[in-house]
Design an enzyme around this catalytic site. Structure first.
Site, PDB file in Angstrom:
ATOM      1  N   SER A   8       0.690  -1.094   0.102  1.00 44.32           N
ATOM      2  CA  SER A   8       0.012   0.079  -0.188  1.00 44.32           C
ATOM      3  C   SER A   8       0.746   1.154   0.033  1.00 44.32           C
ATOM      4  O   SER A   8       0.234   2.367   0.114  1.00 44.32           O
ATOM      5  CB  SER A   8      -0.642   0.169   1.241  1.00 44.32           C
ATOM      6  OG  SER A   8       0.009   0.036   2.308  1.00 44.32           O
ATOM      7  N   ASN A   9       2.253   1.330  -0.118  1.00 45.00           N
ATOM      8  CA  ASN A   9       3.136   2.148   0.082  1.00 45.00           C
ATOM      9  C   ASN A   9       3.866   2.495  -1.195  1.00 45.00           C
ATOM     10  O   ASN A   9       4.669   1.664  -1.927  1.00 45.00           O
ATOM     11  CB  ASN A   9       4.240   1.825   1.235  1.00 45.00           C
ATOM     12  CG  ASN A   9       5.270   2.941   1.574  1.00 45.00           C
ATOM     13  OD1 ASN A   9       5.758   3.606   0.691  1.00 45.00           O
ATOM     14  ND2 ASN A   9       5.554   2.906   2.712  1.00 45.00           N
ATOM     15  N   GLY A  11       6.036   4.913  -1.795  1.00 43.27           N
ATOM     16  CA  GLY A  11       7.398   4.964  -1.902  1.00 43.27           C
ATOM     17  C   GLY A  11       8.165   3.917  -2.031  1.00 43.27           C
ATOM     18  O   GLY A  11       9.044   3.792  -3.081  1.00 43.27           O
ATOM     19  N   GLU A  36      -1.948  -7.642   8.323  1.00 48.17           N
ATOM     20  CA  GLU A  36      -0.551  -8.005   8.729  1.00 48.17           C
ATOM     21  C   GLU A  36      -0.691  -8.608  10.077  1.00 48.17           C
ATOM     22  O   GLU A  36      -1.261  -7.721  10.932  1.00 48.17           O
ATOM     23  CB  GLU A  36       0.480  -7.015   8.239  1.00 48.17           C
ATOM     24  CG  GLU A  36       0.963  -6.834   7.281  1.00 48.17           C
ATOM     25  CD  GLU A  36       2.079  -5.491   6.990  1.00 48.17           C
ATOM     26  OE1 GLU A  36       2.423  -5.001   8.103  1.00 48.17           O
ATOM     27  OE2 GLU A  36       2.085  -5.347   5.859  1.00 48.17           O
ATOM     28  N   ASP A  64       8.317  -6.186   4.229  1.00 54.43           N
ATOM     29  CA  ASP A  64       7.990  -5.599   5.838  1.00 54.43           C
ATOM     30  C   ASP A  64       9.293  -4.881   5.913  1.00 54.43           C
ATOM     31  O   ASP A  64      10.280  -5.529   6.024  1.00 54.43           O
ATOM     32  CB  ASP A  64       7.311  -6.504   6.681  1.00 54.43           C
ATOM     33  CG  ASP A  64       6.597  -5.779   7.860  1.00 54.43           C
ATOM     34  OD1 ASP A  64       5.840  -4.846   7.528  1.00 54.43           O
ATOM     35  OD2 ASP A  64       6.925  -6.209   8.984  1.00 54.43           O
ATOM     36  N   SER A  65       9.238  -3.795   6.482  1.00 59.53           N
ATOM     37  CA  SER A  65      10.556  -2.811   6.964  1.00 59.53           C
ATOM     38  C   SER A  65      10.368  -2.335   8.047  1.00 59.53           C
ATOM     39  O   SER A  65       9.331  -1.886   8.533  1.00 59.53           O
ATOM     40  CB  SER A  65      10.647  -1.794   5.573  1.00 59.53           C
ATOM     41  OG  SER A  65      10.856  -2.370   4.200  1.00 59.53           O
TER      42      SER A  65
HETATM   43  P1  ITT Z   1       3.089  -2.114   3.116  1.00 55.23           P
HETATM   44  O1  ITT Z   1       1.389  -2.185   2.654  1.00 55.23           O
HETATM   45  O2  ITT Z   1       4.003  -2.718   2.294  1.00 55.23           O
HETATM   46  O3  ITT Z   1       2.842  -3.070   4.423  1.00 55.23           O
HETATM   47  P2  ITT Z   1       3.689  -0.021   4.921  1.00 55.23           P
HETATM   48  O4  ITT Z   1       3.783   1.392   4.863  1.00 55.23           O
HETATM   49  O5  ITT Z   1       2.766  -0.503   6.000  1.00 55.23           O
HETATM   50  O6  ITT Z   1       3.451  -0.722   3.459  1.00 55.23           O
HETATM   51  P3  ITT Z   1       5.892  -1.311   6.331  1.00 55.23           P
HETATM   52  O7  ITT Z   1       4.999  -1.881   7.808  1.00 55.23           O
HETATM   53  O8  ITT Z   1       6.692  -2.247   5.736  1.00 55.23           O
HETATM   54  O9  ITT Z   1       5.262  -0.638   5.262  1.00 55.23           O
HETATM   55  O10 ITT Z   1       6.909   0.007   6.928  1.00 55.23           O
HETATM   56  C1  ITT Z   1       6.993   0.448   8.158  1.00 55.23           C
HETATM   57  C2  ITT Z   1       6.963   1.779   8.111  1.00 55.23           C
HETATM   58  O11 ITT Z   1       8.363   2.137   7.966  1.00 55.23           O
HETATM   59  C3  ITT Z   1       6.250   2.565   7.327  1.00 55.23           C
HETATM   60  O12 ITT Z   1       5.794   3.743   7.916  1.00 55.23           O
HETATM   61  C4  ITT Z   1       7.061   3.057   6.235  1.00 55.23           C
HETATM   62  O13 ITT Z   1       6.759   4.221   5.475  1.00 55.23           O
HETATM   63  C5  ITT Z   1       8.350   3.160   6.862  1.00 55.23           C
HETATM   64  N1  ITT Z   1       9.550   2.655   6.050  1.00 55.23           N
HETATM   65  C6  ITT Z   1       9.624   1.421   5.284  1.00 55.23           C
HETATM   66  N2  ITT Z   1      10.565   1.437   4.637  1.00 55.23           N
HETATM   67  C7  ITT Z   1      11.276   2.778   4.505  1.00 55.23           C
HETATM   68  C8  ITT Z   1      12.228   3.617   3.666  1.00 55.23           C
HETATM   69  O14 ITT Z   1      12.880   2.893   2.871  1.00 55.23           O
HETATM   70  N3  ITT Z   1      12.535   4.913   3.912  1.00 55.23           N
HETATM   71  C9  ITT Z   1      11.728   5.541   4.892  1.00 55.23           C
HETATM   72  N4  ITT Z   1      10.811   5.041   5.778  1.00 55.23           N
HETATM   73  C10 ITT Z   1      10.368   3.665   5.528  1.00 55.23           C
END
Ligand code: ITT
Length: 185
Positions: A8-9, A11, A36, A64-65
């Site tokens: 959903s991201n 970026g 999730e 997942d990050s």
């Molecule tokens: P998904 O739908 O892919 O799960 P998400 O935005 O929920 O998207 P995550 O749970 O993996 O993604 O990310 C956790 C947070 O860390 C989320 O607020 C992201 O914006 C941030 N994040 C992840 N990767 C990043 C990056 O490369 N640079 C800056 N912020 C990051």
């Protein structure tokens, strides 16, 4: 080969389109809503996502990050999305006020499922530290407060520069190595 990135991201999506696109993969976005789980590690979250999504999808990657701050024993880590929504970058900077040890790492776990193959995960980390203030307007999420060289934040790097050193860029390199070694078998 076509790779569907389920996220959903926007970026993240831009970064995948760029890194995988440059390697000859056709990248498209899949938006399959799924729950999730909350777990202790990114790998557990991704493994669960792979299991749930594999029931309806036969080809995709998920990601997942998280941002892990040493001084806070890894917080926000697996709670990064929640921390960004509630505290935001300003809130995290406030928590870090007066903290000398500003080391932190970004970690990315990619889950991959391709037709006829077992699902697998690859992970990578990028070490850096939390800046004293926000810098830059590129990127997304925590990019304005994270730096690897102590000078420029991730939000001051263009996508290619960020992909060369970031947790996601390194995880994509590991993913592609794995795909290529499987193709060569
Ligand atoms: P998904 O739908 O892919 O799960 P998400 O935005 O929920 O998207 P995550 O749970 O993996 O993604 O990310 C956790 C947070 O860390 C989320 O607020 C992201 O914006 C941030 N994040 C992840 N990767 C990043 C990056 O490369 N640079 C800056 N912020 C990051």
């Amino acid at each position: 080969m076509k790779i569907k990135v389920i996220t959903s991201n926007e970026g993240k999506m831009r970064e995948y389109a760029r890194s995988l696109g440059a390697l000859g993969y056709e990248v498209c976005k899949g938006k399959v809503p799924y729950d999730e789980i909350q777990a202790d590690t990114l790998e557990e979250v991704v493994s669960h996502g792979l299991k749930v999504l594999s029931e309806t999808e036969d080809s995709f990657i998920i990601d997942d990050s998280g941002l892990f701050i040493d001084r806070f024993d890894g917080f926000p880590g697996v709670y990064s999305a929640y921390a960004l929504r509630t505290l935001g970058n300003e809130g995290l900077l406030k928590l870090m006020e007066g903290v000398d040890d500003r080391r932190a790492s970004f970690v990315c776990c990619i889950g991959c499922k391709l037709p006829g193959r077992d699902a697998f995960t690859v992970s990578a980390a990028c070490e850096g530290h939390i800046l004293e203030e926000r810098r830059g307007s590129l990127g997304f999420g925590f990019d304005p407060i994270f730096t690897t060289d102590g000078e420029r934040s991730f939000a001051e790097l263009d996508i290619d520069e960020k992909n060369r050193i970031s947790h996601r860029g390194l995880a994509v390199a590991a993913l592609v190595d794995r795909l290529r070694s499987e193709e060569g078998r």
